[in-house]
Scaffold this active site. Structure first.
Site, PDB file in Angstrom:
ATOM      1  N   ARG A  33       0.858  -1.197   0.000  1.00  0.00           N
ATOM      2  CA  ARG A  33       0.000   0.000   0.000  1.00  0.00           C
ATOM      3  C   ARG A  33       0.887   1.238   0.000  1.00  0.00           C
ATOM      4  NH1 ARG A  33      -2.631   2.931   4.912  1.00  0.00           N
ATOM      5  NH2 ARG A  33      -3.803   4.492   3.768  1.00  0.00           N
TER       6      ARG A  33
ATOM      7  N   HIS B 275      -2.997  10.932   0.852  1.00  0.00           N
ATOM      8  CA  HIS B 275      -2.464  10.736   2.203  1.00  0.00           C
ATOM      9  C   HIS B 275      -1.845  12.073   2.631  1.00  0.00           C
ATOM     10  CE1 HIS B 275      -0.887   7.467   5.128  1.00  0.00           C
ATOM     11  NE2 HIS B 275      -0.571   8.621   5.674  1.00  0.00           N
TER      12      HIS B 275
ATOM     13  N   GLU C 165      -7.353   8.356   6.379  1.00  0.00           N
ATOM     14  CA  GLU C 165      -7.588   9.022   7.661  1.00  0.00           C
ATOM     15  C   GLU C 165      -8.089  10.459   7.506  1.00  0.00           C
ATOM     16  OE1 GLU C 165      -4.039   8.621  10.023  1.00  0.00           O
ATOM     17  OE2 GLU C 165      -4.159   6.452  10.060  1.00  0.00           O
TER      18      GLU C 165
ATOM     19  N   ASN D  86      -7.433   1.656  10.114  1.00  0.00           N
ATOM     20  CA  ASN D  86      -6.130   1.874  10.752  1.00  0.00           C
ATOM     21  C   ASN D  86      -6.351   1.905  12.252  1.00  0.00           C
ATOM     22  OD1 ASN D  86      -5.221   2.205   8.165  1.00  0.00           O
ATOM     23  ND2 ASN D  86      -4.646   4.357   8.373  1.00  0.00           N
TER      24      ASN D  86
ATOM     25  N   TYR E 173      -4.335   1.782  16.105  1.00  0.00           N
ATOM     26  CA  TYR E 173      -3.067   1.822  16.846  1.00  0.00           C
ATOM     27  C   TYR E 173      -3.221   1.626  18.348  1.00  0.00           C
ATOM     28  CZ  TYR E 173      -0.735   3.272  12.598  1.00  0.00           C
ATOM     29  OH  TYR E 173      -0.218   3.285  11.332  1.00  0.00           O
TER      30      TYR E 173
ATOM     31  N   GLU F 152      -3.453  -0.192   8.202  1.00  0.00           N
ATOM     32  CA  GLU F 152      -2.280   0.216   8.995  1.00  0.00           C
ATOM     33  C   GLU F 152      -2.407  -0.329  10.400  1.00  0.00           C
ATOM     34  OE1 GLU F 152      -1.311   4.411   9.323  1.00  0.00           O
ATOM     35  OE2 GLU F 152      -1.710   4.707   7.187  1.00  0.00           O
TER      36      GLU F 152
END
Ligand code: IFM
Length: 482
Positions: A86, A130, A175, A304, A306, A380
């Site tokens: 990606r 991005h 995002e 994504n 985290y 991600e």
């Protein structure tokens, strides 16, 4: 086929056949070569050169020098044995001013990259945006004005025509919460504006841009698989007090529901519209028909993830302290009236993000229950740690291996619970420019020596290659244990 098999040392979790293993990067974070081949200026070029905006005055001028080292990086991907890579396309390389004709030299770079991937049997997964908006568009208002969404649609058309014959999987935006709320609200990211009303308008125009791109991709590329990547979190209240539950709901509204609800339900959450009612222009920029554009069917959702978050109402910080939490001294969005808590005893990454992989499982289950049964890719996931090259010349990043093992196990748990997760991309292939934190945080499974550009595979690189090749991970018993 059994998905679990026991062998000495633990339980091995096997992934479904065809599960897509990959790794991810983004243009401004790695490419460098910001003045080459007629690339235009992006908002991150401008922002990173403003004194005090980025840690240490770092910028993406050289990045990982990926623009010049693309073949070396392609070989690393081949050695890693990923099925997919990606990467993102820098809009100002393709359209230097954000409008008008294509810059062929910019397109040629991505053509070389795509060809290099295909030659190595790696599926390109393209992120169209991005965060590197062409500066001339920002000069006209950027994402808080509608015209930017229209310009984005033109840009997508150019890229789809240039690469569509060889790229199947397309991600419209990465995002959009960061682009809008960090860029125009908190001002921590480019363009560095602090205005909640503009952030809300940017939220809408980014989603509109996404919606405008979908039919363009579909009509140009018959086999296109189109999705959007959202950074989503799992918010828990620090107590069962109604104020804390309401605070978690507000935080969830801002990060998650302001994006998931329009994309999958064709409406913005009422409580959030009410919350931002007096912030202008805010959501008053919504026009008739926009939500139909935003909510048209997709092929997948990119997630994504985290870290998880525990929050309380701002008025209840003292009670949270008494309950043993460390309470963040302030918040980037005071209007939300939430305080973030640190859970005692929980490990953290070098970003100060708490490590709790079970948050990923619950997030994925919630998405399936409340929003969509579409295929999900974890586009991600990864961690920054204080890596170093030891005297033997090795980077033994065992903490990153543990993080990845726990989170991949958490993905497997979600699959067991019936969530349709079809792939996982480690963030990131390379140590890179971590936005406002410059080069101070290393997320890579490959170490980059920034002065020379040299690459060095970390221990996590070999571990991830083994995971890919065995299509399995040894279950991390620590998932959900804290
Ligand atoms: O580096 C970023 C990436 O660009 C977007 N997602 C989060 C990563 C780590 O902060």
């Amino acid at each position: 086929m059994s998905m679990h098999s026991t062998h000495e040392g633990g339980t091995s979790l096997v992934f479904p056949p065809g599960f897509l293993w990959g790794t991810a990067t983004a243009s401004y974070q790695i490419e460098g070569a910001v003045h080459e081949d007629e690339r235009g200026t992006s908002i991150w070029d401008t922002f990173s050169h403003q004194p005090g905006a980025v840690w240490n005055g770092d910028n993406g001028d050289v990045g990982c020098d990926h623009y010049h080292r693309v073949n070396e990086d392609l070989d690393l991907l081949a050695e890693l044995d990923v099925a997919a890579y990606r990467f993102s396309i820098a809009w100002p390389r393709v359209q230097p001013t954000g409008s008008g004709p294509a810059n062929q030299k910019g397109l040629d770079f991505y053509r070389r990259l795509v060809d290099g991937l295909l030659a190595r049997d790696i599926e390109p997964t393209v992120t169209l945006y991005h965060w590197d908006l062409p500066q001339p568009l920002e000069d006209k208002g950027g994402w808080w004005v509608r015209e930017t969404a229209e310009r984005y649609a033109d840009y997508v058309d150019i890229v789809a025509r240039a690469l569509g014959s060889d790229v199947e999987r397309w991600i419209t935006l990465n995002e959009p919460w960061c682009s809008s709320w960090l860029g125009y609200g908190a001002g921590r990211h480019a363009p560095g504006i602090q205005d909640i009303g503009k952030a809300a308008a940017a939220n809408h125009h980014l989603l509109l841009a996404h919606g405008l791109a979908v039919p363009i991709l579909r009509s140009t590329i018959s086999s296109a698989k189109v999705g959007i990547t959202l950074n989503l979190g799992d918010y828990q209240p620090g107590s069962q007090h109604e104020l804390d539950i309401a605070a978690a709901h507000r935080a969830d509204g801002n990060l998650n529901r302001l994006f998931l609800e329009p994309v999958f339900h064709g409406q913005y959450p009422e409580d959030m519209l009410e919350h931002y009612r007096d912030s202008k222009p805010g959501f008053s920029v919504i026009r008739d028909g926009d939500l139909e554009i935003i909510s048209q069917p997709l092929d997948f959702l990119g997630v994504n993830y985290y870290f998880p978050s525990t929050v309380v109402d701002v008025s209840r910080a003292k009670e949270a302290r008494v309950a043993g939490y460390f309470v963040a001294p302030g918040e980037q969005f005071p209007d939300l009236r939430v305080r973030s808590l640190e859970t005692p005893g929980r490990d953290k990454t070098a970003m100060d993000w708490e490590i709790e992989a079970s948050g990923l499982t619950s997030l994925l289950i919630r998405i399936r229950e409340e929003y969509t049964t579409l295929p999900i890719y974890i586009t991600e996931n990864g961690a920054a740690f204080d890596d170093y090259v030891d005297p033997n010349g090795d980077v033994k990043d065992h903490n990153r291996v543990a993080y990845l093992q726990e989170h991949i196990s958490a993905v497997r748990d979600a699959i067991d619970a019936g969530v349709n997760v079809q792939g996982y991309f480690v963030w990131s292939l390379l140590d890179n420019f971590e936005w406002a934190l410059g080069y101070s945080r290393r997320f890579g499974i490959v170490w980059v020596d920034f002065p020379s550009g040299a690459r060095l595979k970390k221990a996590s690189f070999a571990w991830y290659r083994d995971t890919i090749q065995s299509n399995s991970v040894e279950y991390a018993t620590s998932v959900g244990s804290s």
